[in-house]
Design an enzyme around this catalytic site. Structure first.
Site, PDB file in Angstrom:
ATOM      1  N   LEU A 138      41.018  31.172  39.376  1.00 57.55           N
ATOM      2  CA  LEU A 138      41.034  31.387  40.822  1.00 57.55           C
ATOM      3  C   LEU A 138      39.862  32.228  41.328  1.00 57.55           C
ATOM      4  CD1 LEU A 138      44.874  31.878  41.269  1.00 57.55           C
ATOM      5  CD2 LEU A 138      43.520  29.791  41.524  1.00 57.55           C
ATOM      6  N   CYS A 139      38.870  32.458  40.474  1.00 52.61           N
ATOM      7  CA  CYS A 139      37.665  33.179  40.890  1.00 52.61           C
ATOM      8  C   CYS A 139      36.728  32.249  41.654  1.00 52.61           C
ATOM      9  CB  CYS A 139      36.913  33.730  39.677  1.00 52.61           C
ATOM     10  SG  CYS A 139      37.603  35.240  39.027  1.00 52.61           S
ATOM     11  N   HIS A 140      36.107  32.798  42.676  1.00 51.18           N
ATOM     12  CA  HIS A 140      35.113  32.036  43.433  1.00 51.18           C
ATOM     13  C   HIS A 140      33.779  32.044  42.687  1.00 51.18           C
ATOM     14  CE1 HIS A 140      38.011  33.077  46.572  1.00 51.18           C
ATOM     15  NE2 HIS A 140      37.555  32.019  47.218  1.00 51.18           N
ATOM     16  N   MET A 184      35.495  40.910  38.634  1.00 50.52           N
ATOM     17  CA  MET A 184      35.815  39.996  37.534  1.00 50.52           C
ATOM     18  C   MET A 184      34.573  39.634  36.741  1.00 50.52           C
ATOM     19  SD  MET A 184      39.006  39.816  37.518  1.00 50.52           S
ATOM     20  CE  MET A 184      39.111  38.620  36.222  1.00 50.52           C
ATOM     21  N   GLU A 185      33.439  39.501  37.423  1.00 54.54           N
ATOM     22  CA  GLU A 185      32.192  39.187  36.739  1.00 54.54           C
ATOM     23  C   GLU A 185      31.769  40.343  35.832  1.00 54.54           C
ATOM     24  OE1 GLU A 185      32.749  36.344  39.910  1.00 54.54           O
ATOM     25  OE2 GLU A 185      32.989  38.510  39.841  1.00 54.54           O
ATOM     26  N   ASP A 198      31.635  38.816  16.885  1.00 53.23           N
ATOM     27  CA  ASP A 198      31.235  37.573  16.223  1.00 53.23           C
ATOM     28  C   ASP A 198      30.068  37.799  15.268  1.00 53.23           C
ATOM     29  OD1 ASP A 198      31.171  34.671  15.780  1.00 53.23           O
ATOM     30  OD2 ASP A 198      29.282  34.787  16.884  1.00 53.23           O
TER      31      ASP A 198
END
Length: 160
Positions: free
Chosen positions: A76-78, A114-115, A129
């Site tokens: 739901l992120c733009h 969020m980014e 990793d």
């Protein structure tokens, strides 16, 4: 009664928030997190002796890429026109950890928290990793937003 959870409509269905009516402003978010590891693993990173190469260099590029692709990962992120992503790594010898801090900026109608969080998490995942052959017990922790600026809600800074 309205819900503070903006990603749900009146029927409780998930939806993408309409930000079309919001003002375009300069928005900034900073997030951080760390990955703890064995002292020997941290030494490999610091000395540049990890088998897969420059751990922090690759993790920096991965974090930047993650910030740019957040809307592809979080449903739901733009998608945002990101104007800047800055990634910093700090070796914390006392905690036997690497701290990742991300600052993300945009001129837009919604924030970039969020980014910034996605950049931090993917940066730390990349360290995992690249070093997992030496240390599968690494722990990612304390991932959080440190501050955000811009938009209708203004400034917010995390309490320590």
């Amino acid at each position: 009664m309205s819900s503070p959870l903006t990603h749900f409509d009146a029927e409780g269905q998930a939806h993408m928030v309409d930000v079309g009516g919001k003002e375009v402003t300069h928005r900034v978010a900073r997030a951080a997190g760390r990955i703890r590891m064995l002292p020997e693993t941290l030494a490999l990173i610091v000395k540049g002796e990890a088998k897969k190469g420059d751990v922090l260099g690759v993790a920096r590029i991965a974090a930047i890429q993650a910030a740019k692709r957040t809307s592809e990962l979080i449903p739901l992120c733009h998608p945002l026109p990101i104007t800047r992503v800055a990634i910093e790594f700090e070796v914390d010898q006392a905690a036997v950890a690497v701290v990742c801090t991300a600052q993300v900026e945009t001129l837009g109608r919604t924030g970039v928290e969020m980014e910034a969080l996605t950049a931090v998490q993917v940066g730390l995942l990349t360290i995992y990793d690249m070093c997992k052959a030496a240390d599968r017990g690494m722990v990612m922790e304390q991932i959080r937003v440190l501050e955000k600026h811009g938009g209708k809600s203004g400034d917010w800074v995390a309490q320590v």
